[in-house]
Design a protein around this motif. Structure first.
Motif, PDB file in Angstrom:
ATOM      1  N   SER A 154      60.968  -6.699 -22.307  1.00 31.41           N
ATOM      2  CA  SER A 154      60.513  -5.605 -22.919  1.00 31.41           C
ATOM      3  C   SER A 154      60.291  -5.641 -24.293  1.00 31.41           C
ATOM      4  O   SER A 154      59.905  -4.600 -24.918  1.00 31.41           O
ATOM      5  N   SER A 158      61.417  -5.714 -16.466  1.00 33.57           N
ATOM      6  CA  SER A 158      62.154  -5.027 -17.348  1.00 33.57           C
ATOM      7  C   SER A 158      62.165  -3.574 -17.256  1.00 33.57           C
ATOM      8  O   SER A 158      63.297  -2.829 -17.570  1.00 33.57           O
ATOM      9  N   GLY A 180      65.850  -1.913 -17.361  1.00 24.08           N
ATOM     10  CA  GLY A 180      65.983  -0.725 -18.145  1.00 24.08           C
ATOM     11  C   GLY A 180      66.861   0.518 -17.472  1.00 24.08           C
ATOM     12  O   GLY A 180      67.333   1.243 -17.898  1.00 24.08           O
ATOM     13  N   ALA A 187      67.534  -3.835 -26.546  1.00 25.72           N
ATOM     14  CA  ALA A 187      67.113  -4.609 -25.424  1.00 25.72           C
ATOM     15  C   ALA A 187      67.552  -6.122 -25.926  1.00 25.72           C
ATOM     16  O   ALA A 187      68.090  -6.920 -24.996  1.00 25.72           O
TER      17      ALA A 187
END
Length: 95
Positions: free
Chosen positions: A41, A54, A58, A70
């Motif tokens: 990310s 990613s 998330g 992140a």
């Protein structure tokens, strides 16, 4: 403890250690994927597969209410992955 009793204990515990080792190995693989997804990310030019990882990471981090950026999440996932790999190697049944 007599030798026969010790052998019975070893025979009873060995399957549990095998299953625990496999579960810890699977957990380590999942944590490694989460770490890679979190790092992906940070890179706008990441390949589509890493972009999907990613997005999944998330969503998972949001579901767990992780308040980290992140980069720090990826370090946390990688650290947990290392601990899990160590535990899997530690509990692995010996010959």
């Amino acid at each position: 403890m007599p030798p026969d009793a010790r052998l019975q204990v070893v025979r009873a515990v060995r399957p549990f250690l095998v299953v625990l080792t496999l579960l810890l190995t699977l957990a380590a693989l999942v944590l490694a994927a989460l770490a890679m997804g979190s790092l992906a990310s940070l890179n706008a030019a990441a390949p589509p597969l890493l972009g999907a990882m990613s997005a999944a990471e998330g969503l998972f981090a949001a579901r767990l209410h992780v308040p980290l950026d992140a980069f720090w999440r990826s370090l946390s996932w990688a650290g947990l992955c290392c601990v899990t790999v160590w535990l899997a190697a530690y509990v692995k049944p010996r010959a």
